[in-house]
Design a protein around this motif. Structure first.
Motif, PDB file in Angstrom:
ATOM      1  N   UNK A 121      31.430  39.552  42.791  1.00  6.34           N
ATOM      2  CA  UNK A 121      31.010  40.934  42.794  1.00  6.34           C
ATOM      3  C   UNK A 121      30.298  41.237  41.478  1.00  6.34           C
ATOM      4  N   UNK A 122      29.009  41.370  41.490  1.00  6.88           N
ATOM      5  CA  UNK A 122      28.219  41.737  40.315  1.00  6.88           C
ATOM      6  C   UNK A 122      28.454  40.819  39.114  1.00  6.88           C
ATOM      7  N   UNK A 123      28.498  39.515  39.320  1.00 11.65           N
ATOM      8  CA  UNK A 123      28.683  38.585  38.222  1.00 11.65           C
ATOM      9  C   UNK A 123      27.347  38.275  37.576  1.00 11.65           C
ATOM     10  N   UNK A 124      27.348  38.251  36.248  1.00  9.24           N
ATOM     11  CA  UNK A 124      26.134  37.936  35.511  1.00  9.24           C
ATOM     12  C   UNK A 124      26.471  37.009  34.353  1.00  9.24           C
ATOM     13  N   UNK A 125      25.608  36.057  34.130  1.00 11.39           N
ATOM     14  CA  UNK A 125      25.764  35.132  33.016  1.00 11.39           C
ATOM     15  C   UNK A 125      25.686  35.899  31.703  1.00 11.39           C
ATOM     16  N   UNK A 126      26.579  35.576  30.785  1.00  9.99           N
ATOM     17  CA  UNK A 126      26.553  36.185  29.465  1.00  9.99           C
ATOM     18  C   UNK A 126      27.273  37.517  29.379  1.00  9.99           C
ATOM     19  N   UNK A 127      27.870  37.963  30.472  1.00  7.41           N
ATOM     20  CA  UNK A 127      28.620  39.216  30.462  1.00  7.41           C
ATOM     21  C   UNK A 127      29.996  38.989  29.845  1.00  7.41           C
ATOM     22  N   UNK A 128      30.748  40.065  29.746  1.00  3.84           N
ATOM     23  CA  UNK A 128      32.103  39.985  29.214  1.00  3.84           C
ATOM     24  C   UNK A 128      33.039  39.309  30.209  1.00  3.84           C
TER      25      UNK A 128
ATOM     26  N   UNK B 270      39.311  30.661  38.306  1.00  2.82           N
ATOM     27  CA  UNK B 270      38.419  29.814  37.517  1.00  2.82           C
ATOM     28  C   UNK B 270      37.731  30.650  36.446  1.00  2.82           C
ATOM     29  N   UNK B 271      37.663  30.104  35.237  1.00  4.44           N
ATOM     30  CA  UNK B 271      36.958  30.797  34.173  1.00  4.44           C
ATOM     31  C   UNK B 271      36.231  29.795  33.287  1.00  4.44           C
ATOM     32  N   UNK B 272      35.112  30.246  32.761  1.00  6.82           N
ATOM     33  CA  UNK B 272      34.390  29.439  31.778  1.00  6.82           C
ATOM     34  C   UNK B 272      34.387  30.137  30.430  1.00  6.82           C
ATOM     35  N   UNK B 273      35.273  31.126  30.294  1.00  8.25           N
ATOM     36  CA  UNK B 273      35.297  31.888  29.047  1.00  8.25           C
ATOM     37  C   UNK B 273      36.700  32.213  28.591  1.00  8.25           C
ATOM     38  N   UNK B 274      36.751  33.118  27.642  1.00  4.39           N
ATOM     39  CA  UNK B 274      38.008  33.649  27.137  1.00  4.39           C
ATOM     40  C   UNK B 274      37.967  35.156  27.317  1.00  4.39           C
ATOM     41  N   UNK B 275      39.102  35.796  27.231  1.00  6.39           N
ATOM     42  CA  UNK B 275      39.157  37.248  27.391  1.00  6.39           C
ATOM     43  C   UNK B 275      38.345  37.897  26.277  1.00  6.39           C
ATOM     44  N   UNK B 276      37.333  38.675  26.672  1.00  5.11           N
ATOM     45  CA  UNK B 276      36.509  39.375  25.675  1.00  5.11           C
ATOM     46  C   UNK B 276      36.564  40.885  25.853  1.00  5.11           C
ATOM     47  N   UNK B 277      37.075  41.338  26.995  1.00  4.70           N
ATOM     48  CA  UNK B 277      37.173  42.771  27.240  1.00  4.70           C
ATOM     49  C   UNK B 277      38.365  43.035  28.143  1.00  4.70           C
ATOM     50  N   UNK B 278      38.837  44.261  28.133  1.00  3.89           N
ATOM     51  CA  UNK B 278      39.997  44.616  28.944  1.00  3.89           C
ATOM     52  C   UNK B 278      41.286  44.242  28.249  1.00  3.89           C
ATOM     53  N   UNK B 279      42.402  44.407  28.958  1.00  4.85           N
ATOM     54  CA  UNK B 279      43.707  44.065  28.383  1.00  4.85           C
ATOM     55  C   UNK B 279      43.775  42.602  27.954  1.00  4.85           C
ATOM     56  N   UNK B 280      44.626  42.336  26.980  1.00  4.90           N
ATOM     57  CA  UNK B 280      44.758  41.004  26.410  1.00  4.90           C
ATOM     58  C   UNK B 280      45.637  40.073  27.221  1.00  4.90           C
ATOM     59  N   UNK B 281      45.881  38.910  26.655  1.00  4.01           N
ATOM     60  CA  UNK B 281      46.585  37.841  27.362  1.00  4.01           C
ATOM     61  C   UNK B 281      47.992  38.240  27.798  1.00  4.01           C
ATOM     62  N   UNK B 282      48.747  38.917  26.947  1.00  4.51           N
ATOM     63  CA  UNK B 282      50.110  39.306  27.317  1.00  4.51           C
ATOM     64  C   UNK B 282      50.115  40.237  28.524  1.00  4.51           C
ATOM     65  N   UNK B 283      49.169  41.167  28.547  1.00  4.19           N
ATOM     66  CA  UNK B 283      49.076  42.103  29.668  1.00  4.19           C
ATOM     67  C   UNK B 283      48.663  41.399  30.956  1.00  4.19           C
ATOM     68  N   UNK B 284      47.784  40.416  30.850  1.00  2.00           N
ATOM     69  CA  UNK B 284      47.354  39.656  32.026  1.00  2.00           C
ATOM     70  C   UNK B 284      48.535  38.871  32.601  1.00  2.00           C
ATOM     71  N   UNK B 285      49.267  38.201  31.741  1.00  3.75           N
ATOM     72  CA  UNK B 285      50.434  37.431  32.181  1.00  3.75           C
ATOM     73  C   UNK B 285      51.477  38.354  32.798  1.00  3.75           C
ATOM     74  N   UNK B 286      51.691  39.510  32.194  1.00  4.61           N
ATOM     75  CA  UNK B 286      52.640  40.483  32.727  1.00  4.61           C
ATOM     76  C   UNK B 286      52.205  40.986  34.106  1.00  4.61           C
ATOM     77  N   UNK B 287      50.920  41.274  34.276  1.00  2.00           N
ATOM     78  CA  UNK B 287      50.400  41.713  35.570  1.00  2.00           C
ATOM     79  C   UNK B 287      50.669  40.662  36.644  1.00  2.00           C
TER      80      UNK B 287
END
Length: 107
Positions: A1-8, A41-58
């Motif tokens: 859904x609306x994926x673009x190279x170089x985005x967050x 699948x990801x080719x990046x790291x978290x750059x926007x939105x909640x951090x790693x702890x929040x993602x794991x908790x979700x």
């Protein structure tokens, strides 16, 4: 859904979208009723939105919710694509859900 190279990269938003889709399929019973598997699948790291702890908790909260509300066990298989991709969060999520984490290098 609306994926673009170089985005967050927003893991939290990606999981929210996946969980929303799963919940809708459970509600209309358009699944086999067996097991739930998510491929992340990801080719990046978290750059926007909640951090790693929040993602794991979700992930942990939704996994418990799906089991309690729908009787479905969810397993997440995660893939870190490329040498710059996150490995810590993706591995933690896979391991905590009984899935498998696979790092895929650039070469």
């Amino acid at each position: 859904k609306n994926l673009r190279l170089g985005e967050n990269t927003n893991f939290h938003r990606a999981f929210l979208e996946a969980f929303s889709l799963l919940e809708r399929t459970f509600q209309v019973e358009s699944t086999t009723g067996c097991h739930v598997a998510v491929l992340f699948m990801t080719d990046g790291t978290i750059t926007t939105g909640p951090g790693s702890n929040e993602v794991i908790q979700l992930v942990e909260e939704k996994r418990e919710e799906f089991l309690t509300d729908f009787g479905r066990t969810m397993t997440i298989f995660s893939f870190s694509l490329g040498n710059r991709a996150d490995e810590a969060v993706t591995k933690t999520i896979a391991c905590s859900t009984g899935g498998i984490w696979i790092p895929v290098g650039d070469n």
